[in-house]
Design an enzyme around this catalytic site. Structure first.
Site, PDB file in Angstrom:
ATOM      1  N   GLY A  51      54.408 113.388  61.846  1.00  0.00           N
ATOM      2  CA  GLY A  51      55.339 112.265  61.794  1.00  0.00           C
ATOM      3  C   GLY A  51      55.596 111.601  63.135  1.00  0.00           C
ATOM      4  CG  HIS A  52      57.028 112.018  67.424  1.00  0.00           C
ATOM      5  ND1 HIS A  52      56.556 111.974  68.715  1.00  0.00           N
ATOM      6  CD2 HIS A  52      58.253 111.452  67.461  1.00  0.00           C
ATOM      7  CE1 HIS A  52      57.471 111.433  69.502  1.00  0.00           C
ATOM      8  NE2 HIS A  52      58.506 111.108  68.763  1.00  0.00           N
ATOM      9  CG  PHE A  53      55.136 107.947  66.728  1.00  0.00           C
ATOM     10  CD1 PHE A  53      56.310 107.777  66.010  1.00  0.00           C
ATOM     11  CD2 PHE A  53      55.211 108.127  68.098  1.00  0.00           C
ATOM     12  CE1 PHE A  53      57.528 107.747  66.660  1.00  0.00           C
ATOM     13  CE2 PHE A  53      56.436 108.117  68.746  1.00  0.00           C
ATOM     14  CZ  PHE A  53      57.598 107.928  68.028  1.00  0.00           C
ATOM     15  CB  THR A  58      53.620 110.527  71.193  1.00  0.00           C
ATOM     16  OG1 THR A  58      52.739 109.399  71.151  1.00  0.00           O
ATOM     17  CG2 THR A  58      54.284 110.606  72.556  1.00  0.00           C
TER      18      THR A  58
END
Length: 151
Positions: A51-53, A58
């Site tokens: 989810g990041h990203f 990252t």
């Protein structure tokens, strides 16, 4: 893994309570009375990258700070007077993020105690990738009794 390491991941887990998915120290490179250098290998397999990203993975800044804090916990809890206790973050000041950390990066985590009185201390911490500073911060830490663990 380098040949001359101060502590393996297994030895680290004997000192701090962190476990997957929030165990961020792969090994300790150097350990002195007031300074530690530890390594965190950032891999695409880490859950956070779902989810990041998506499309631009990252490593979150807060997890860089957590990685630095874990290195600091090892340094503090290896001291004879604090074995069997817990080290907690009391504050984080002057945190600066200079460049992003991505899968494939190897973070070198430096944590150096600058002041220690009783159960409270301060430290300067820096994360590096390829010899370049990616994050700097000042930590205040507190050493206290370990909480009872529930099963």
């Amino acid at each position: 893994m380098p040949e001359n390491i101060a502590m393996t991941a297994t030895e680290v887990m004997e000192v701090i309570p962190n476990r997957y998915p929030i165990m961020f120290i792969d090994y300790v490179d150097e350990l002195t009375e007031d300074k530690i250098v530890a390594t965190k290998n950032v891999t695409i397999n880490e859950e956070v990258f779902n989810g990041h990203f998506p499309g631009n993975p990252t490593f979150p800044g807060v997890l860089i700070l957590e990685s630095l804090a874990q290195a600091g916990s090892i340094l503090i809890l290896k001291k004879k007077e604090f074995q069997g206790k817990m080290a907690y973050i009391g504050g984080i000041d002057k945190a600066k993020f200079r460049q992003k950390v991505t899968p494939g990066d190897v973070m070198k985590l430096e944590f150096e105690i600058t002041k220690f009185r009783g159960k409270v201390g301060t430290a300067d911490a820096t994360a590096y990738v390829d010899g370049k500073k990616v994050t700097t911060a000042q930590f205040t830490f507190i050493v206290d009794e370990a909480a009872e663990q529930t099963k």
